[in-house]
Design a protein around this motif. Structure first.
Motif, PDB file in Angstrom:
ATOM      1  N   UNK A 133      -7.754  11.744  72.958  1.00  0.00           N
ATOM      2  CA  UNK A 133      -7.894  10.362  73.432  1.00  0.00           C
ATOM      3  C   UNK A 133      -9.254   9.779  73.047  1.00  0.00           C
ATOM      4  N   UNK A 134     -10.237  10.675  72.845  1.00  0.00           N
ATOM      5  CA  UNK A 134     -11.576  10.234  72.444  1.00  0.00           C
ATOM      6  C   UNK A 134     -11.694  10.062  70.931  1.00  0.00           C
ATOM      7  N   UNK A 135     -10.570  10.310  70.243  1.00  0.00           N
ATOM      8  CA  UNK A 135     -10.554  10.086  68.798  1.00  0.00           C
ATOM      9  C   UNK A 135     -10.865  11.297  67.938  1.00  0.00           C
ATOM     10  N   UNK A 136     -10.959  12.482  68.568  1.00  0.00           N
ATOM     11  CA  UNK A 136     -11.224  13.692  67.777  1.00  0.00           C
ATOM     12  C   UNK A 136     -10.007  14.030  66.903  1.00  0.00           C
ATOM     13  N   UNK A 137     -10.249  14.737  65.803  1.00  0.00           N
ATOM     14  CA  UNK A 137      -9.161  15.162  64.923  1.00  0.00           C
ATOM     15  C   UNK A 137      -8.366  16.270  65.611  1.00  0.00           C
ATOM     16  N   UNK A 138      -7.160  16.496  65.133  1.00  0.00           N
ATOM     17  CA  UNK A 138      -6.318  17.564  65.687  1.00  0.00           C
ATOM     18  C   UNK A 138      -7.017  18.920  65.596  1.00  0.00           C
ATOM     19  N   UNK A 139      -7.602  19.180  64.439  1.00  0.00           N
ATOM     20  CA  UNK A 139      -8.247  20.475  64.228  1.00  0.00           C
ATOM     21  C   UNK A 139      -9.427  20.674  65.186  1.00  0.00           C
ATOM     22  N   UNK A 140     -10.236  19.615  65.322  1.00  0.00           N
ATOM     23  CA  UNK A 140     -11.403  19.693  66.206  1.00  0.00           C
ATOM     24  C   UNK A 140     -10.966  19.817  67.670  1.00  0.00           C
ATOM     25  N   UNK A 141      -9.953  19.049  68.077  1.00  0.00           N
ATOM     26  CA  UNK A 141      -9.459  19.104  69.455  1.00  0.00           C
ATOM     27  C   UNK A 141      -8.901  20.487  69.776  1.00  0.00           C
ATOM     28  N   UNK A 142      -8.199  21.078  68.796  1.00  0.00           N
ATOM     29  CA  UNK A 142      -7.642  22.419  69.004  1.00  0.00           C
ATOM     30  C   UNK A 142      -8.755  23.443  69.185  1.00  0.00           C
ATOM     31  N   UNK A 143      -9.807  23.311  68.385  1.00  0.00           N
ATOM     32  CA  UNK A 143     -10.930  24.245  68.464  1.00  0.00           C
ATOM     33  C   UNK A 143     -11.651  24.129  69.803  1.00  0.00           C
ATOM     34  N   UNK A 144     -11.925  22.892  70.223  1.00  0.00           N
ATOM     35  CA  UNK A 144     -12.615  22.669  71.491  1.00  0.00           C
ATOM     36  C   UNK A 144     -11.748  23.127  72.665  1.00  0.00           C
ATOM     37  N   UNK A 145     -10.449  22.860  72.562  1.00  0.00           N
ATOM     38  CA  UNK A 145      -9.538  23.199  73.659  1.00  0.00           C
ATOM     39  C   UNK A 145      -9.067  24.638  73.649  1.00  0.00           C
ATOM     40  N   UNK A 146      -9.464  25.399  72.620  1.00  0.00           N
ATOM     41  CA  UNK A 146      -9.100  26.813  72.558  1.00  0.00           C
ATOM     42  C   UNK A 146      -7.616  27.054  72.391  1.00  0.00           C
ATOM     43  N   UNK A 147      -6.970  26.245  71.551  1.00  0.00           N
ATOM     44  CA  UNK A 147      -5.529  26.426  71.318  1.00  0.00           C
ATOM     45  C   UNK A 147      -5.244  26.334  69.826  1.00  0.00           C
TER      46      UNK A 147
END
Length: 199
Positions: A170-184
């Motif tokens: 929702x903050x505009x991060x890329x899928x890859x970055x969001x997955x890395x931050x979210x640990x999935x």
């Protein structure tokens, strides 16, 4: 004649190099980073390729292997029929064969693709069965802590479990970055994104 190539890899981290060795031979290359189980018409670059074909801007499509187009035999044959109807010749590099000969369907091609498609389906079915057996064995040894095979989380459970991924997307991060931050995994992040768009 406009000759293009379609490339599909399963994840964003995989390398397309092996499928791009003859890239200079094509006027355009379409690259999808997505599972082969996703229907061709639902893929980002797949949609573009289909649109270009319907606009009569393509006469020949190359793929490294037939499973780049899909793993479902019905979908594969439907795709080949679509190409035939639009007079687009499909060339499958690993078997060195064209779908059309003098603008007419190549019967040998269809027969071989049917066999290869059925083998791919059987391999996937066997893989899922081995996975199921592995989970059952792990459960018997009390080593398995995941969800039961064949069950799935409800949409709200997914969004609740991956709140960080939801926030990052929702903050505009890329899928890859969001997955890395979210640990999935990237696939999970893609699912979360689909759920968000439905809200």
């Amino acid at each position: 004649m406009t000759k293009v190539k379609y490339i599909r890899i399963s994840s964003i981290d995989q390398n397309t190099g092996r499928q791009e060795v003859n890239a200079k031979d094509f006027s355009k290359i379409y690259v999808d980073r997505i599972s082969g189980t996703i229907p061709f018409q639902d893929r980002k670059e797949g949609k573009k390729l289909l649109a270009d074909i319907e606009n009569n801007s393509i006469t020949e499509v190359h793929v490294n292997s037939i499973d780049r187009l899909g793993r479902n035999i019905i979908e594969l044959l439907t795709m080949i029929e679509f190409l035939n109807q639009n007079s687009v010749n499909l060339f499958v590099e690993n078997i060195g064969m064209y779908s059309l000969i003098e603008n007419k369907p190549n019967p040998s091609f269809k027969m071989i693709i049917s066999v290869l498609g059925n083998v791919a389906e059987m391999e996937r079915s066997n893989m899922l069965e081995r996975q199921r057996q592995g989970i059952e064995l792990a459960k018997a040894k009390k080593l398995y802590t995941g969800r039961l095979y064949g069950t799935r989380m409800a949409d709200d459970e997914v969004l609740n479990k991956y709140k960080i991924v939801v926030k990052e997307l929702k903050n505009g991060e890329s899928l890859r970055r969001a997955a890395k931050i979210g640990g999935c995994s990237l696939g999970t992040a893609q699912k979360v994104q689909r759920l968000i768009t439905k809200l």
